[in-house]
Design a protein around this motif. Structure first.
Motif, mmCIF file in Angstrom:
data_model
loop_
_atom_site.group_PDB
_atom_site.id
_atom_site.type_symbol
_atom_site.label_atom_id
_atom_site.label_comp_id
_atom_site.label_asym_id
_atom_site.label_seq_id
_atom_site.Cartn_x
_atom_site.Cartn_y
_atom_site.Cartn_z
ATOM 1 N N ASN A 1 0.758 -1.144 -0.156
ATOM 2 C CA ASN A 1 -0.084 0.116 0.144
ATOM 3 C C ASN A 1 0.796 1.232 -0.067
ATOM 4 O OD1 ASN A 1 -2.343 -1.435 -0.035
ATOM 5 N ND2 ASN A 1 -2.720 -1.160 2.209
ATOM 6 N N ILE A 2 1.748 1.099 0.865
ATOM 7 C CA ILE A 2 2.995 2.311 0.952
ATOM 8 C C ILE A 2 3.542 2.446 -0.598
ATOM 9 C CG2 ILE A 2 5.023 3.434 1.657
ATOM 10 C CD1 ILE A 2 4.601 1.730 4.410
ATOM 11 N N TYR A 3 4.099 1.450 -1.127
ATOM 12 C CA TYR A 3 4.415 1.590 -2.448
ATOM 13 C C TYR A 3 3.621 2.076 -3.480
ATOM 14 C CZ TYR A 3 5.919 -0.090 -6.978
ATOM 15 O OH TYR A 3 6.403 -0.479 -8.295
ATOM 16 N N ASP A 4 2.363 1.494 -3.385
ATOM 17 C CA ASP A 4 1.355 1.964 -4.564
ATOM 18 C C ASP A 4 1.143 3.562 -4.339
ATOM 19 O OD1 ASP A 4 1.169 -0.330 -5.815
ATOM 20 O OD2 ASP A 4 -0.542 -0.977 -4.554
ATOM 21 N N THR A 5 0.893 3.840 -3.147
ATOM 22 C CA THR A 5 0.676 5.291 -2.464
ATOM 23 C C THR A 5 1.603 6.082 -3.271
ATOM 24 O OG1 THR A 5 -0.843 4.796 -0.742
ATOM 25 C CG2 THR A 5 0.062 6.945 -0.882
ATOM 26 N N ALA A 6 2.764 5.961 -2.942
ATOM 27 C CA ALA A 6 4.002 6.568 -3.462
ATOM 28 C C ALA A 6 4.226 6.644 -4.672
ATOM 29 C CB ALA A 6 5.340 6.084 -2.866
ATOM 30 N N VAL A 7 3.784 5.658 -5.673
ATOM 31 C CA VAL A 7 4.061 5.778 -7.177
ATOM 32 C C VAL A 7 2.715 6.682 -7.552
ATOM 33 C CG1 VAL A 7 3.735 4.341 -9.051
ATOM 34 C CG2 VAL A 7 5.039 3.316 -7.146
ATOM 35 N N GLU A 8 1.431 6.273 -7.141
ATOM 36 C CA GLU A 8 0.511 7.014 -7.688
ATOM 37 C C GLU A 8 0.488 8.632 -7.282
ATOM 38 O OE1 GLU A 8 -3.260 5.212 -7.181
ATOM 39 O OE2 GLU A 8 -2.797 3.515 -7.925
ATOM 40 N N GLN A 9 0.945 9.030 -6.214
ATOM 41 C CA GLN A 9 1.007 10.365 -5.901
ATOM 42 C C GLN A 9 2.049 11.287 -6.693
ATOM 43 O OE1 GLN A 9 3.229 12.432 -3.905
ATOM 44 N NE2 GLN A 9 4.832 10.891 -4.064
ATOM 45 N N LEU A 10 3.011 10.562 -7.405
ATOM 46 C CA LEU A 10 3.647 11.011 -8.194
ATOM 47 C C LEU A 10 3.544 10.922 -9.551
ATOM 48 C CD1 LEU A 10 7.289 9.611 -6.853
ATOM 49 C CD2 LEU A 10 6.342 12.031 -6.856
ATOM 50 N N SER A 11 2.135 10.697 -9.935
ATOM 51 C CA SER A 11 1.507 10.355 -11.483
ATOM 52 C C SER A 11 2.314 9.555 -11.993
ATOM 53 C CB SER A 11 1.524 11.869 -11.855
ATOM 54 O OG SER A 11 0.649 12.491 -11.211
ATOM 55 N N VAL A 12 3.129 8.376 -11.641
ATOM 56 C CA VAL A 12 3.701 7.288 -12.279
ATOM 57 C C VAL A 12 2.911 6.187 -12.279
ATOM 58 C CG1 VAL A 12 5.874 5.770 -12.091
ATOM 59 C CG2 VAL A 12 5.832 8.328 -11.388
ATOM 60 N N GLY A 13 2.763 5.549 -13.479
ATOM 61 C CA GLY A 13 2.088 4.352 -13.876
ATOM 62 C C GLY A 13 2.971 3.138 -13.680
ATOM 63 N N SER A 14 2.530 2.052 -12.987
ATOM 64 C CA SER A 14 3.492 1.043 -12.578
ATOM 65 C C SER A 14 2.609 -0.073 -13.253
ATOM 66 C CB SER A 14 3.896 1.100 -11.217
ATOM 67 O OG SER A 14 2.503 0.649 -10.341
ATOM 68 N N ILE A 15 3.605 -1.230 -13.616
ATOM 69 C CA ILE A 15 3.265 -2.386 -14.192
ATOM 70 C C ILE A 15 4.073 -3.298 -13.890
ATOM 71 C CG2 ILE A 15 2.557 -3.598 -16.258
ATOM 72 C CD1 ILE A 15 2.123 -0.795 -17.759
ATOM 73 N N LEU A 16 3.558 -4.619 -13.275
ATOM 74 C CA LEU A 16 4.443 -5.533 -13.178
ATOM 75 C C LEU A 16 4.320 -6.766 -14.164
ATOM 76 C CD1 LEU A 16 4.063 -5.778 -8.986
ATOM 77 C CD2 LEU A 16 5.954 -4.887 -10.431
ATOM 78 N N LEU A 17 4.930 -7.461 -14.526
ATOM 79 C CA LEU A 17 5.337 -8.553 -15.474
ATOM 80 C C LEU A 17 5.974 -9.679 -14.891
ATOM 81 C CD1 LEU A 17 6.661 -6.402 -18.532
ATOM 82 C CD2 LEU A 17 4.243 -6.631 -17.704
ATOM 83 N N ASP A 18 5.450 -10.633 -15.291
ATOM 84 C CA ASP A 18 5.987 -12.193 -14.925
ATOM 85 C C ASP A 18 7.163 -12.445 -15.960
ATOM 86 O OD1 ASP A 18 5.060 -13.114 -17.392
ATOM 87 O OD2 ASP A 18 3.720 -14.233 -16.483
ATOM 88 N N GLY A 19 8.051 -13.416 -15.781
ATOM 89 C CA GLY A 19 9.016 -13.706 -16.443
ATOM 90 C C GLY A 19 8.807 -13.834 -17.952
ATOM 91 N N SER A 20 7.759 -14.105 -18.464
ATOM 92 C CA SER A 20 7.540 -14.029 -19.920
ATOM 93 C C SER A 20 7.034 -12.717 -20.503
ATOM 94 C CB SER A 20 6.525 -15.282 -20.139
ATOM 95 O OG SER A 20 5.309 -15.008 -19.514
ATOM 96 N N GLY A 21 6.891 -11.885 -19.639
ATOM 97 C CA GLY A 21 6.336 -10.588 -19.934
ATOM 98 C C GLY A 21 4.969 -10.115 -19.909
ATOM 99 N N ALA A 22 4.202 -11.284 -19.497
ATOM 100 C CA ALA A 22 2.861 -11.012 -19.222
ATOM 101 C C ALA A 22 2.673 -10.287 -18.136
ATOM 102 C CB ALA A 22 1.959 -12.372 -19.265
ATOM 103 N N VAL A 23 1.552 -9.271 -18.237
ATOM 104 C CA VAL A 23 1.120 -8.570 -17.339
ATOM 105 C C VAL A 23 0.485 -9.167 -16.056
ATOM 106 C CG1 VAL A 23 -0.200 -6.528 -16.633
ATOM 107 C CG2 VAL A 23 0.982 -6.394 -18.696
ATOM 108 N N ILE A 24 1.136 -8.772 -14.564
ATOM 109 C CA ILE A 24 0.466 -9.430 -13.515
ATOM 110 C C ILE A 24 -0.602 -8.497 -13.168
ATOM 111 C CG2 ILE A 24 0.749 -10.251 -11.094
ATOM 112 C CD1 ILE A 24 3.485 -11.351 -12.137
#
Length: 413
Positions: free
Chosen positions: A177-200
């Protein structure tokens, strides 16, 4: 006493205990099976973080949420507390049958539910996190037997392990939650991918940018770039392998066919345990910035990172967003002298002496959290006075981040 063999004995409750911990409703399935096998009316788990005076979570399967008020109201009157740690006892033997029935707790609360006896177990984690289990039998029974107590006692070591796992899961949720709050308040989009490149998973900012399909989009749950050079570069990044590339970072700009300024893209490989490299877990973090979106610092993010009070954090965030002391006093309805008093406290806690230094510290601290999390080192954990991590949960302190949970608060003790 329940049968001790097969899925109707110990096996099914243990399966439900461990399988539910990472789900949306921890403990519920376990308590449901426990109640059925003990022929009980209610089965309850009460969880209290260290230093908290009131329970944070009370789980009782089958009890409506609207009865939460009655439960909390009567907790302080319960005489069936302070059990020897790890020992299964009943209220009739611990308090005394007649003494228990003469208590205000029984007469004003328990008696109305026709409860004859309560079997209890108290556990204490190393961090100070507390669990109370209470199982109630109705008036149709004379009470719990020694065999019932012995059967529940078989679960004590498993409940200790489950409590430790639950606390770790909740800490991880708090850090997320801390991480998500920090990223979003900086107006940064974050995406996590698995080892094959698929979006998690991706946050709201990234989801909105992908839905615009302007420079970058999703195709079969994978990132695709409109520009062929960027597409080729990103595919090369995904195909690269080897231990030397663990910390590799790729920078690029995604040109948008709409004519809007290009998106900034940062892709970074995350550190993964060897045992998880073939599994469904985050392997790559992708951050997207849109020049047209202005980043603003929020008080919640500042409070989490710099350990400030809510008002101190709001003032520090407002300064970082360009507001003057006069504007801050008008926004929060306080005098400038009050703003200055809070500011002096902030200076002392953060270790700066000027507003410009504070603004720099706020922005670097919050943005630094993103780098820290993306490199796999994790967010800083709050600790108790004994040095153990604290659970991020309601009831454990007003300044802790809230964790999204499904809570059922009980009307039984």
């Amino acid at each position: 006493m329940p049968e001790l063999k097969g899925v109707d004995g110990l096996s099914e409750p243990l399966l439900r205990l461990y399988s539910s911990l990472a789900g949306e409703n921890p403990w519920v399935e376990f308590l449901t099976v426990l109640r059925r096998q003990l022929h009980a009316s209610f089965a309850t788990i009460i969880l209290t973080p260290p230093t908290a005076r009131t329970p944070a979570i009370v789980v009782t399967p089958g009890v409506p949420d609207f009865e939460i008020g009655a439960a909390v109201k009567h907790f302080s009157k319960d005489p069936f507390v302070g059990l020897p740690e790890g020992r299964v006892l009943t209220a009739n033997e611990f308090v005394g049958r007649e003494a228990y029935r003469q208590s205000c707790f029984y007469q004003q609360y328990v008696a109305s539910y026709g409860i004859e006896d309560i079997m209890g177990l108290d556990l204490l984690a190393k961090s100070g996190f507390q669990m109370r289990m209470r199982i109630c039998c109705g008036a149709g029974r004379s009470g719990f037997t020694e065999e019932d107590k012995q059967w529940l006692g078989y679960f004590v070591p498993h409940l200790r392990a489950a409590l430790d796992l639950y606390e770790r899961f909740e800490i991880e949720k708090g850090e997320e939650n801390i991480y998500d709050t920090a990223v979003e308040q900086l107006s940064v989009g974050s995406i996590l991918l698995d080892g094959s490149g698929a979006v998690i998973r991706c946050n709201l900012i990234a989801r909105n940018l992908l839905e615009q399909r302007d420079g970058i989009r999703l195709v079969n749950n994978r990132l695709a770039f409109s520009d062929t050079a960027n597409e080729r570069s990103f595919r090369d990044f995904l195909r690269a392998s080897g231990p030397a590339l663990t910390s590799r970072i790729s920078f690029m700009q995604a040109e948008r066919h709409s004519g809007k300024p290009s998106l900034g893209i940062i892709a970074r490989r995350l550190t993964m345990p060897p045992s998880l490299k073939l599994g469904f877990c985050p392997a790559i973090a992708v951050f997207i910035t849109d020049p047209q979106q202005q980043a603003g610092v929020t008080g919640a993010a500042v409070a989490n990172v710099l350990r400030l009070t809510p008002m101190e954090a709001e003032i520090a965030a407002s300064l970082a967003n360009g507001l003057s002391l006069l504007q801050i006093s008008e926004v929060f309805g306080i005098t400038q002298n009050t703003v200055r008093a809070h500011l002096r406290s902030v200076f002392s806690k953060v270790g700066v002496s000027r507003q410009s230094q504070l603004v720099q510290r706020v922005r670097t601290s919050v943005s630094g959290l993103i780098v820290q999390m993306s490199s796999g080192s994790g967010a800083p954990r709050r600790r108790s006075r004994q040095g153990a991590p604290l659970l991020h949960s309601a009831g454990a302190g007003q300044d802790r981040p809230q964790v999204k949970q499904t809570r059922r608060l009980s009307h039984v003790p």
